[in-house]
Design a protein around this motif. Sequence first.
Motif, PDB file in Angstrom:
ATOM      1  N   SER A 190       0.838  -1.190   0.000  1.00 52.97           N
ATOM      2  CA  SER A 190       0.000   0.000   0.000  1.00 52.97           C
ATOM      3  C   SER A 190       0.876   1.244   0.000  1.00 52.97           C
ATOM      4  O   SER A 190       2.056   1.178   0.323  1.00 52.97           O
ATOM      5  N   ALA A 191       0.304   2.355  -0.413  1.00 52.90           N
ATOM      6  CA  ALA A 191       1.023   3.619  -0.435  1.00 52.90           C
ATOM      7  C   ALA A 191       0.703   4.417   0.817  1.00 52.90           C
ATOM      8  O   ALA A 191      -0.450   4.476   1.247  1.00 52.90           O
ATOM      9  N   VAL A 192       1.739   5.008   1.404  1.00 52.39           N
ATOM     10  CA  VAL A 192       1.548   5.873   2.566  1.00 52.39           C
ATOM     11  C   VAL A 192       1.689   7.316   2.108  1.00 52.39           C
ATOM     12  O   VAL A 192       2.677   7.688   1.468  1.00 52.39           O
TER      13      VAL A 192
ATOM     14  N   ILE B 242       0.640   1.538  -8.390  1.00 55.40           N
ATOM     15  CA  ILE B 242       1.054   0.894  -9.637  1.00 55.40           C
ATOM     16  C   ILE B 242       0.489  -0.520  -9.730  1.00 55.40           C
ATOM     17  O   ILE B 242       0.033  -0.981 -10.772  1.00 55.40           O
ATOM     18  N   ARG B 243       0.522  -1.203  -8.592  1.00 53.19           N
ATOM     19  CA  ARG B 243       0.050  -2.591  -8.583  1.00 53.19           C
ATOM     20  C   ARG B 243      -1.411  -2.617  -8.217  1.00 53.19           C
ATOM     21  O   ARG B 243      -1.820  -1.997  -7.265  1.00 53.19           O
ATOM     22  N   LEU B 244      -2.244  -3.263  -8.932  1.00 54.86           N
ATOM     23  CA  LEU B 244      -3.669  -3.482  -8.652  1.00 54.86           C
ATOM     24  C   LEU B 244      -4.542  -2.246  -8.836  1.00 54.86           C
ATOM     25  O   LEU B 244      -5.750  -2.328  -8.705  1.00 54.86           O
ATOM     26  N   ASN B 245      -3.941  -1.105  -9.119  1.00 58.59           N
ATOM     27  CA  ASN B 245      -4.735   0.115  -9.311  1.00 58.59           C
ATOM     28  C   ASN B 245      -5.609   0.444  -8.115  1.00 58.59           C
ATOM     29  O   ASN B 245      -6.745   0.893  -8.262  1.00 58.59           O
ATOM     30  N   GLU B 246      -5.080   0.216  -6.914  1.00 57.59           N
ATOM     31  CA  GLU B 246      -5.813   0.564  -5.713  1.00 57.59           C
ATOM     32  C   GLU B 246      -5.614   2.032  -5.387  1.00 57.59           C
ATOM     33  O   GLU B 246      -4.522   2.572  -5.556  1.00 57.59           O
ATOM     34  N   GLN B 247      -6.670   2.674  -4.908  1.00 53.91           N
ATOM     35  CA  GLN B 247      -6.606   4.091  -4.602  1.00 53.91           C
ATOM     36  C   GLN B 247      -6.375   4.295  -3.103  1.00 53.91           C
ATOM     37  O   GLN B 247      -6.979   3.596  -2.282  1.00 53.91           O
ATOM     38  N   PHE B 248      -5.511   5.251  -2.787  1.00 57.05           N
ATOM     39  CA  PHE B 248      -5.207   5.572  -1.397  1.00 57.05           C
ATOM     40  C   PHE B 248      -5.361   7.077  -1.182  1.00 57.05           C
ATOM     41  O   PHE B 248      -5.157   7.866  -2.105  1.00 57.05           O
ATOM     42  N   PHE B 249      -5.694   7.432   0.051  1.00 55.25           N
ATOM     43  CA  PHE B 249      -5.897   8.830   0.397  1.00 55.25           C
ATOM     44  C   PHE B 249      -4.955   9.272   1.497  1.00 55.25           C
ATOM     45  O   PHE B 249      -4.597   8.493   2.383  1.00 55.25           O
ATOM     46  N   GLY B 250      -4.596  10.546   1.420  1.00 54.36           N
ATOM     47  CA  GLY B 250      -3.887  11.162   2.520  1.00 54.36           C
ATOM     48  C   GLY B 250      -4.836  11.484   3.651  1.00 54.36           C
ATOM     49  O   GLY B 250      -6.063  11.350   3.518  1.00 54.36           O
TER      50      GLY B 250
END
Lengths: 113, 114
Positions: B1-3, B98-106
Amino acid sequence: KQEVTQIPAALSVPEGENLVLNCSFTDSAIYNLQWFRQDPGKGLTSLLLIQSSQREQTSGRLNASLDKSSGRSTLYIAASQPGDSATYLCAVPEAGGSYIPTFGRGTSLIVHP
Amino acid sequence: SAVISQKPSRDICQRGTSLTIQCQVDSQVTMMFWYRQQPGQSLTLIATANQGSEATYESGFVIDKFPISRPNLTFSTLTVSNMSPEDSSIYLCSVVGIRLNEQFFGPGTRLTVL
């Protein structure tokens, strides 16, 4: 243009109930569908991501299903707890284009002890 | 996941001033977005931040009011210019992994304009 609808808009239940939140979308050509949780005044937390080729995803007490042909997804919350109180949103990115996600207006959930 | 981190987390500003919000991601991502969430409302997409080029704005949002920069794949800024009380909102940075096109929020920036 994709339209996403969430039903119900608000829900108040006693602790322990099993819940179903609904999300419907108009264009079935989707990359994936994602469920988020938002606590008041905070950012969104990703709960579950279902790819277009999948039918469901599970994480703990949460289970999300996807039926592309009917344009529907459901988020099932088992044995609800007061800590589940939040707004739940689903998002559907456009397929074959800009990948810009369309959000529903959310379901505001209150679980009271 | 992206932080994702955002600065500032909140601010109170005077009418007519400008505020720049920073968004930093801990990994390379494909897309970065800026959203606004007015009190009691759902999310509204302001623009897609494009690396090395002008942002793509949604209907109702213009570059003069919301200039956006994205100098590299992991950093973006949103400026809210010539603020009025109607700009009081939570501003959210979001990315697609990039992987799975999952969206993350700040975590969001809560802005109050007096």
